[in-house]
Design a protein around this motif. Structure first.
Motif, short mmCIF file in Angstrom:
data_model
loop_
_atom_site.label_atom_id
_atom_site.label_comp_id
_atom_site.label_asym_id
_atom_site.label_seq_id
_atom_site.Cartn_x
_atom_site.Cartn_y
_atom_site.Cartn_z
N PRO A 30 34.54 50.72 45.44
CA PRO A 30 34.74 49.45 46.13
C PRO A 30 35.99 49.50 47.01
O PRO A 30 37.03 50.02 46.58
N SER A 31 35.89 48.99 48.20
CA SER A 31 37.06 48.90 49.06
C SER A 31 37.98 47.77 48.61
O SER A 31 39.18 47.80 48.84
N ILE A 32 37.39 46.77 47.94
CA ILE A 32 38.16 45.63 47.42
C ILE A 32 37.78 45.38 45.96
O ILE A 32 36.60 45.30 45.63
N ILE A 33 38.81 45.28 45.12
CA ILE A 33 38.61 44.82 43.75
C ILE A 33 39.33 43.48 43.64
O ILE A 33 40.55 43.41 43.76
N GLU A 34 38.56 42.43 43.43
CA GLU A 34 39.12 41.09 43.39
C GLU A 34 39.33 40.66 41.94
O GLU A 34 38.48 40.88 41.09
N PHE A 35 40.48 40.04 41.67
CA PHE A 35 40.81 39.57 40.33
C PHE A 35 40.94 38.05 40.32
O PHE A 35 41.57 37.46 41.21
N ASN A 36 40.34 37.44 39.31
CA ASN A 36 40.57 36.03 39.02
C ASN A 36 41.62 36.00 37.91
O ASN A 36 41.30 36.22 36.74
N ILE A 37 42.89 35.77 38.26
CA ILE A 37 43.96 35.99 37.30
C ILE A 37 44.35 34.75 36.49
O ILE A 37 45.12 34.86 35.54
N THR A 38 43.83 33.59 36.86
CA THR A 38 44.11 32.38 36.09
C THR A 38 42.83 31.58 35.90
O THR A 38 41.80 31.87 36.51
N GLY A 39 42.92 30.53 35.09
CA GLY A 39 41.75 29.69 34.83
C GLY A 39 41.87 28.31 35.43
O GLY A 39 41.22 27.37 34.96
N SER A 40 42.70 28.16 36.47
CA SER A 40 42.90 26.82 36.99
C SER A 40 43.27 26.84 38.47
O SER A 40 43.56 27.88 39.06
N CYS A 41 43.26 25.64 39.06
CA CYS A 41 43.71 25.44 40.43
C CYS A 41 44.40 24.08 40.50
O CYS A 41 44.04 23.17 39.75
N ASN A 42 45.37 23.95 41.37
CA ASN A 42 46.10 22.70 41.49
C ASN A 42 45.48 21.73 42.49
O ASN A 42 45.98 20.63 42.70
N ARG A 43 44.34 22.15 43.09
CA ARG A 43 43.64 21.27 44.03
C ARG A 43 42.23 20.98 43.53
O ARG A 43 41.73 21.63 42.60
N LYS A 83 41.86 48.18 48.04
CA LYS A 83 42.64 46.95 48.08
C LYS A 83 42.41 46.16 46.81
O LYS A 83 41.26 46.02 46.36
N ILE A 84 43.48 45.64 46.22
CA ILE A 84 43.38 44.73 45.09
C ILE A 84 43.74 43.34 45.60
O ILE A 84 44.74 43.15 46.30
N LEU A 85 42.89 42.37 45.26
CA LEU A 85 43.04 41.01 45.75
C LEU A 85 43.10 40.02 44.59
O LEU A 85 42.22 40.02 43.74
N PHE A 86 44.13 39.19 44.56
CA PHE A 86 44.21 38.09 43.61
C PHE A 86 43.69 36.84 44.31
O PHE A 86 44.31 36.33 45.24
N SER A 87 42.51 36.35 43.87
CA SER A 87 41.90 35.21 44.55
C SER A 87 40.87 34.57 43.62
O SER A 87 41.21 34.02 42.60
N ALA A 88 39.60 34.64 44.02
CA ALA A 88 38.45 34.22 43.20
C ALA A 88 38.42 32.72 42.93
O ALA A 88 38.49 31.92 43.86
N PHE A 89 38.35 32.34 41.63
CA PHE A 89 38.05 30.96 41.25
C PHE A 89 39.28 30.13 40.91
O PHE A 89 39.17 29.15 40.17
N ILE A 102 51.94 42.35 40.02
CA ILE A 102 52.10 43.10 41.27
C ILE A 102 52.85 44.41 41.01
O ILE A 102 52.48 45.47 41.51
N LYS A 103 53.91 44.33 40.21
CA LYS A 103 54.71 45.52 39.90
C LYS A 103 53.88 46.56 39.14
O LYS A 103 54.05 47.77 39.36
N VAL A 104 52.98 46.10 38.26
CA VAL A 104 52.10 47.02 37.54
C VAL A 104 51.22 47.79 38.52
O VAL A 104 51.06 49.01 38.41
N VAL A 105 50.67 47.07 39.49
CA VAL A 105 49.81 47.73 40.49
C VAL A 105 50.58 48.80 41.24
O VAL A 105 50.14 49.94 41.39
N LYS A 106 51.74 48.43 41.74
CA LYS A 106 52.52 49.36 42.56
C LYS A 106 53.08 50.53 41.75
O LYS A 106 53.36 51.59 42.31
N GLU A 115 46.92 42.08 47.98
CA GLU A 115 46.94 40.81 48.69
C GLU A 115 46.64 39.64 47.76
O GLU A 115 46.05 39.82 46.68
N ILE A 116 47.03 38.47 48.18
CA ILE A 116 46.77 37.22 47.46
C ILE A 116 46.15 36.23 48.44
O ILE A 116 46.53 36.18 49.60
N VAL A 117 45.19 35.44 47.95
CA VAL A 117 44.71 34.29 48.69
C VAL A 117 45.20 33.05 47.97
O VAL A 117 44.99 32.90 46.76
N SER A 118 45.89 32.17 48.69
CA SER A 118 46.52 31.01 48.06
C SER A 118 46.38 29.78 48.95
O SER A 118 46.24 29.90 50.17
#
Length: 297
Positions: A30-43, A83-89, A102-106, A115-118
């Motif tokens: 995969p060129s991108i591995i996306e992670f859903n790192i939390t179980g919530s959103c503030n919106r 690419k590792i991406l923190f985003s998802a749900f 992030i430090k673990v990845v690097k 990258e992060i989507v926020s």
């Protein structure tokens, strides 16, 4: 289907997916591995399943650093350089140890792009500095509130003294007949026709009879280690194993996921979450799709 609106940021993602194309044991990774790192959103955006409590239950659960390190080590074993991406749900900046992740990845994968989507609500000058110092390459900020946010986030970037490409803003407010996004129905959980570009045709009949490249170029990992098909499956109906028990490559190249790819390659979406999904799945990842097809012949 001819008038589908394409997000302007798609070209950037498309190029990254193409540039990050790689193989392990002749298997396309995969060129991108996306992670859903939390179980919530503030919106609670109306076009997102988060706004429906019957679908999305906000929790304080999050991806444990120890599990994440185990997963990253398994990616190191296959020389992963995508690419590792923190985003998802969820909203990634709600994770209290996001800089540590992030430090673990690097540490183990120094050559990957992170990258992060926020939504940017929790982004401050101090937070941006910490993210960048930890090794973050880019934070993609989805702007939902209006044009004024462009200057707001640019000022944060300037004060934090980070390079221009570290903060990428993406319009998600209504302007010129659209919200700046290639919308999807989140496998039937949202009426995407309400949010389409004014010149875009409504999608009324499912399943779509066309291929989808998502499982060929990316995969989604949930905060508990579950491997999910893609970021559109908000119901989490298609699971292919858990990374607390299995290694990444055995799942990625496993019989179950390859079976899904075989169906999608033949324009067959009449199964699982895919039969209710209206995503235009051929915009990105053609190179990965073709590479997989060659290996299967």
């Amino acid at each position: 289907m001819q008038n589908r609106f394409i997000d302007k940021s798609t070209n950037r993602k498309k190029q990254i997916v193409k540039d990050k194309l790689s193989f392990f044991n002749d298997v396309v990774l995969p060129s991108i591995i996306e992670f859903n790192i939390t179980g919530s959103c503030n919106r609670n955006c109306s076009f997102c399943p988060v706004s429906n409590p019957k679908v999305y239950t906000k929790t304080k659960d999050s991806l444990e650093v120890e599990l994440f390190e185990k997963i990253v080590k398994s990616l190191q074993d296959i020389n992963y350089e995508g690419k590792i991406l923190f985003s998802a749900f969820s909203e990634p900046l709600l994770h209290k140890k996001v800089e540590e992740l992030i430090k673990v990845v690097k540490k183990y994968l120094p050559n990957i792009r992170l990258e992060i989507v926020s939504n940017g609500d929790l982004l401050t000058v101090e937070k941006l500095k910490k993210l960048y110092d930890a090794g973050l390459d880019t934070i993609n900020v989805s702007m939902y509130d209006g044009k004024h946010q462009i200057e707001y986030f640019e000022n944060i970037r300037i004060e934090a003294d980070v390079p221009k490409d570290v903060v990428v803003t993406r319009r998600r407010y209504f302007e010129n007949g659209n919200y700046g996004i290639t919308i999807s129905n989140r496998v039937g959980l949202v009426n995407s026709n309400e949010y389409r570009d004014e010149n875009e045709e409504a999608i009324l009949k499912l399943p779509l009879k066309q291929p989808c490249y998502y499982p060929f170029y990316m995969i989604l990992i949930d905060y508990n280690g579950d491997v999910l098909l893609c970021p559109h499956d908000w119901n989490k109906t298609l699971k292919f194993g858990n990374l607390q028990e299995k290694d990444f490559f055995s799942i990625w190249n496993g019989k179950a996921l390859n079976g899904i790819r075989e169906k999608l390659a033949k324009n067959d979406r009449n199964f699982g979450a895919c039969k209710s999904c209206d995503v235009l799945g051929t915009v990105i990842g053609e190179e990965s799709f073709e590479s997989w097809n060659k290996n299967e012949l």
